[in-house]
Design a protein around this motif. Structure first.
Motif, PDB file in Angstrom:
ATOM      1  N   THR A 193      35.077  87.143  20.203  1.00  0.00           N
ATOM      2  CA  THR A 193      35.200  87.554  21.607  1.00  0.00           C
ATOM      3  C   THR A 193      36.654  87.529  22.068  1.00  0.00           C
ATOM      4  OG1 THR A 193      34.801  85.274  22.325  1.00  0.00           O
ATOM      5  CG2 THR A 193      32.885  86.721  22.182  1.00  0.00           C
ATOM      6  N   ASP A 194      37.590  87.506  21.143  1.00  0.00           N
ATOM      7  CA  ASP A 194      39.005  87.437  21.489  1.00  0.00           C
ATOM      8  C   ASP A 194      39.406  88.573  22.429  1.00  0.00           C
ATOM      9  OD1 ASP A 194      38.473  86.139  18.933  1.00  0.00           O
ATOM     10  OD2 ASP A 194      40.626  85.765  18.861  1.00  0.00           O
ATOM     11  N   ARG A 195      40.249  88.244  23.413  1.00  0.00           N
ATOM     12  CA  ARG A 195      40.802  89.271  24.297  1.00  0.00           C
ATOM     13  C   ARG A 195      41.860  90.100  23.575  1.00  0.00           C
ATOM     14  NH1 ARG A 195      37.394  89.751  28.643  1.00  0.00           N
ATOM     15  NH2 ARG A 195      36.929  87.699  29.550  1.00  0.00           N
ATOM     16  N   ASN A 196      42.608  89.433  22.697  1.00  0.00           N
ATOM     17  CA  ASN A 196      43.600  90.135  21.891  1.00  0.00           C
ATOM     18  C   ASN A 196      42.882  90.771  20.703  1.00  0.00           C
ATOM     19  OD1 ASN A 196      45.697  91.069  20.341  1.00  0.00           O
ATOM     20  ND2 ASN A 196      46.700  89.090  20.068  1.00  0.00           N
ATOM     21  N   THR A 197      42.775  92.076  20.702  1.00  0.00           N
ATOM     22  CA  THR A 197      42.017  92.761  19.656  1.00  0.00           C
ATOM     23  C   THR A 197      42.916  93.481  18.648  1.00  0.00           C
ATOM     24  OG1 THR A 197      41.815  94.785  20.995  1.00  0.00           O
ATOM     25  CG2 THR A 197      40.093  93.096  21.254  1.00  0.00           C
ATOM     26  N   ASP A 198      44.198  93.139  18.616  1.00  0.00           N
ATOM     27  CA  ASP A 198      45.120  93.760  17.667  1.00  0.00           C
ATOM     28  C   ASP A 198      44.649  93.487  16.235  1.00  0.00           C
ATOM     29  OD1 ASP A 198      47.803  94.933  16.862  1.00  0.00           O
ATOM     30  OD2 ASP A 198      47.902  92.937  15.947  1.00  0.00           O
ATOM     31  N   PRO A 199      44.422  94.513  15.422  1.00  0.00           N
ATOM     32  CA  PRO A 199      43.895  94.318  14.066  1.00  0.00           C
ATOM     33  C   PRO A 199      44.749  93.397  13.204  1.00  0.00           C
ATOM     34  CG  PRO A 199      43.752  96.623  14.687  1.00  0.00           C
ATOM     35  CD  PRO A 199      44.579  95.958  15.744  1.00  0.00           C
ATOM     36  N   GLU A 200      46.064  93.571  13.278  1.00  0.00           N
ATOM     37  CA  GLU A 200      46.949  92.740  12.455  1.00  0.00           C
ATOM     38  C   GLU A 200      46.862  91.275  12.860  1.00  0.00           C
ATOM     39  OE1 GLU A 200      49.624  92.391   9.283  1.00  0.00           O
ATOM     40  OE2 GLU A 200      48.674  94.202  10.024  1.00  0.00           O
ATOM     41  N   ALA A 201      46.838  91.026  14.164  1.00  0.00           N
ATOM     42  CA  ALA A 201      46.757  89.652  14.643  1.00  0.00           C
ATOM     43  C   ALA A 201      45.438  89.004  14.243  1.00  0.00           C
ATOM     44  CB  ALA A 201      46.925  89.622  16.163  1.00  0.00           C
ATOM     45  N   LEU A 202      44.351  89.749  14.341  1.00  0.00           N
ATOM     46  CA  LEU A 202      43.044  89.199  13.981  1.00  0.00           C
ATOM     47  C   LEU A 202      42.950  88.942  12.477  1.00  0.00           C
ATOM     48  CD1 LEU A 202      40.686  91.341  16.244  1.00  0.00           C
ATOM     49  CD2 LEU A 202      41.379  88.959  16.577  1.00  0.00           C
ATOM     50  N   ALA A 203      43.514  89.845  11.678  1.00  0.00           N
ATOM     51  CA  ALA A 203      43.502  89.647  10.232  1.00  0.00           C
ATOM     52  C   ALA A 203      44.267  88.388   9.849  1.00  0.00           C
ATOM     53  CB  ALA A 203      44.088  90.876   9.537  1.00  0.00           C
ATOM     54  N   ASP A 204      45.419  88.193  10.508  1.00  0.00           N
ATOM     55  CA  ASP A 204      46.239  87.022  10.215  1.00  0.00           C
ATOM     56  C   ASP A 204      45.554  85.738  10.673  1.00  0.00           C
ATOM     57  OD1 ASP A 204      48.850  85.913   9.337  1.00  0.00           O
ATOM     58  OD2 ASP A 204      48.970  85.312  11.435  1.00  0.00           O
ATOM     59  N   ARG A 205      44.855  85.824  11.794  1.00  0.00           N
ATOM     60  CA  ARG A 205      44.243  84.636  12.387  1.00  0.00           C
ATOM     61  C   ARG A 205      42.962  84.207  11.674  1.00  0.00           C
ATOM     62  NH1 ARG A 205      42.934  84.099  18.887  1.00  0.00           N
ATOM     63  NH2 ARG A 205      43.024  81.822  18.981  1.00  0.00           N
ATOM     64  N   TYR A 206      42.146  85.193  11.312  1.00  0.00           N
ATOM     65  CA  TYR A 206      40.821  84.866  10.793  1.00  0.00           C
ATOM     66  C   TYR A 206      40.630  85.139   9.309  1.00  0.00           C
ATOM     67  CZ  TYR A 206      39.557  84.468  15.714  1.00  0.00           C
ATOM     68  OH  TYR A 206      39.500  84.087  17.033  1.00  0.00           O
ATOM     69  N   GLY A 207      41.622  85.726   8.662  1.00  0.00           N
ATOM     70  CA  GLY A 207      41.498  85.983   7.230  1.00  0.00           C
ATOM     71  C   GLY A 207      41.149  84.745   6.419  1.00  0.00           C
ATOM     72  N   PRO A 208      41.862  83.604   6.631  1.00  0.00           N
ATOM     73  CA  PRO A 208      41.531  82.402   5.867  1.00  0.00           C
ATOM     74  C   PRO A 208      40.110  81.905   6.123  1.00  0.00           C
ATOM     75  CG  PRO A 208      43.712  82.225   6.841  1.00  0.00           C
ATOM     76  CD  PRO A 208      43.084  83.440   7.443  1.00  0.00           C
ATOM     77  N   GLN A 209      39.639  82.058   7.356  1.00  0.00           N
ATOM     78  CA  GLN A 209      38.286  81.621   7.685  1.00  0.00           C
ATOM     79  C   GLN A 209      37.251  82.419   6.890  1.00  0.00           C
ATOM     80  OE1 GLN A 209      37.369  81.982  11.835  1.00  0.00           O
ATOM     81  NE2 GLN A 209      35.230  81.395  11.596  1.00  0.00           N
ATOM     82  N   LEU A 210      37.397  83.727   6.865  1.00  0.00           N
ATOM     83  CA  LEU A 210      36.429  84.546   6.149  1.00  0.00           C
ATOM     84  C   LEU A 210      36.532  84.359   4.639  1.00  0.00           C
ATOM     85  CD1 LEU A 210      36.255  87.880   8.178  1.00  0.00           C
ATOM     86  CD2 LEU A 210      34.868  85.815   8.340  1.00  0.00           C
ATOM     87  N   ALA A 211      37.727  84.001   4.161  1.00  0.00           N
ATOM     88  CA  ALA A 211      37.873  83.710   2.726  1.00  0.00           C
ATOM     89  C   ALA A 211      37.033  82.496   2.343  1.00  0.00           C
ATOM     90  CB  ALA A 211      39.340  83.480   2.389  1.00  0.00           C
ATOM     91  N   VAL A 212      36.989  81.504   3.216  1.00  0.00           N
ATOM     92  CA  VAL A 212      36.161  80.328   2.962  1.00  0.00           C
ATOM     93  C   VAL A 212      34.685  80.704   3.011  1.00  0.00           C
ATOM     94  CG1 VAL A 212      35.474  78.070   3.869  1.00  0.00           C
ATOM     95  CG2 VAL A 212      37.888  78.683   3.770  1.00  0.00           C
ATOM     96  N   TYR A 213      34.315  81.531   3.981  1.00  0.00           N
ATOM     97  CA  TYR A 213      32.925  81.975   4.064  1.00  0.00           C
ATOM     98  C   TYR A 213      32.502  82.696   2.789  1.00  0.00           C
ATOM     99  CZ  TYR A 213      32.947  81.064   9.135  1.00  0.00           C
ATOM    100  OH  TYR A 213      33.004  80.476  10.377  1.00  0.00           O
ATOM    101  N   ARG A 214      33.397  83.551   2.273  1.00  0.00           N
ATOM    102  CA  ARG A 214      33.074  84.284   1.052  1.00  0.00           C
ATOM    103  C   ARG A 214      32.838  83.317  -0.111  1.00  0.00           C
ATOM    104  NH1 ARG A 214      37.143  87.165   0.937  1.00  0.00           N
ATOM    105  NH2 ARG A 214      36.316  89.165   1.662  1.00  0.00           N
ATOM    106  N   GLU A 215      33.711  82.345  -0.231  1.00  0.00           N
ATOM    107  CA  GLU A 215      33.542  81.383  -1.326  1.00  0.00           C
ATOM    108  C   GLU A 215      32.240  80.614  -1.176  1.00  0.00           C
ATOM    109  OE1 GLU A 215      35.760  77.518  -3.415  1.00  0.00           O
ATOM    110  OE2 GLU A 215      36.757  78.622  -1.794  1.00  0.00           O
ATOM    111  N   ALA A 216      31.924  80.233   0.061  1.00  0.00           N
ATOM    112  CA  ALA A 216      30.704  79.474   0.303  1.00  0.00           C
ATOM    113  C   ALA A 216      29.465  80.285  -0.073  1.00  0.00           C
ATOM    114  CB  ALA A 216      30.630  79.049   1.769  1.00  0.00           C
TER     115      ALA A 216
END
Length: 245
Positions: A193-216
């Motif tokens: 629900t982030d107000r900042n929807t810039d693709p680059e910013a979101l990739a940088d912010r949440y990329g590590p989180q989704l990498a953990v989800y993938r491993e799990a």
């Protein structure tokens, strides 16, 4: 666990209910079924911070929110309610939850939220579930026949890092997980629900989180990581942004 925690809890039961018969499904495809549209942002690799168990609070438990989302507390109430509403959404073909159900969820999850604010957010929620980009990923018809839907799938595992092989205890919840047990593929959706929807910013912010989800999910389901697609459902941006490894 806290919504922003990292992890995927392995359970003895699959946790998903097959909503369609898997009879007649073709054998595993050579490449994952395309569903998400790639983001315009570059796919960066970024490692989660490495710490030994003795350096971490809670016996080596790492909270992803603490690592990645400093200062996010003001938006947590709104985000928690939106996540709780999406948890009520199964396959869109089966219909949406009744308004009274959603209001009950709001009273439980956000009891201090003014009725007017809840009403406004509920209107936004209705718009989101009707948005073409979101309808696509919430519909059973877009996935292989017999795919299993998991909502709010918990996980818990110890990673392979750390001195002495101890690693960190990673814990969290996957918002929405679809698994094709025949084709050995999976799709992870993470609502934002982030107000900042810039693709680059979101990739940088949440990329590590989704990498953990993938491993799990790879550990839990026994699926090759390369066959697990991960994407952010960027609600305020009206798009589904895939983040690769």
């Amino acid at each position: 666990p806290d919504r922003d925690s990292v992890a995927v809890a392995a359970s003895a039961e699959p946790g998903g209910v097959p909503l369609r018969s898997a009879r007649g499904i073709q054998r595993a495809r050579a490449t994952p079924t395309p569903l998400f549209r790639p983001s315009a942002a570059g796919h960066r690799r970024r490692l989660l911070p490495r710490r030994t168990p003795s350096e971490l609070e809670g016996g080596g438990r790492v909270r992803l929110g603490h690592l990645l989302l400093p200062g996010a507390a003001p938006a947590r109430g709104r985000g928690a309610l939106v996540h709780a509403w999406f948890e009520e959404v199964g396959w869109l073909e089966d219909g949406l939850p009744a308004e009274e159900v959603l209001l009950q969820v709001a009273r439980r999850v956000a009891p201090q939220e003014p009725a007017a604010s809840v009403g406004e957010l509920l209107e936004r929620f209705r718009e989101w579930v009707e948005h073409p980009a979101f309808v696509r990923v919430l519909s059973a018809a877009e996935y292989p026949q017999g795919a299993l839907l998991h909502r709010e799938r918990p996980f818990l595992f110890r990673d392979r890092g750390g001195q002495g092989g101890g690693g960190r205890l990673l814990q969290g919840v996957v918002d929405r997980l679809v698994v094709d047990p025949v084709g050995q593929e999976a799709w992870i959706l993470d609502f934002k629900t982030d107000r900042n929807t810039d693709p680059e910013a979101l990739a940088d912010r949440y990329g590590p989180q989704l990498a953990v989800y993938r491993e799990a999910v790879a550990r839990e389901e026994g699926i090759e990581p390369a066959r697990i697609r991960t994407a952010l459902v960027v609600l305020e941006g009206g798009r589904v942004q895939e983040l690769g490894p």
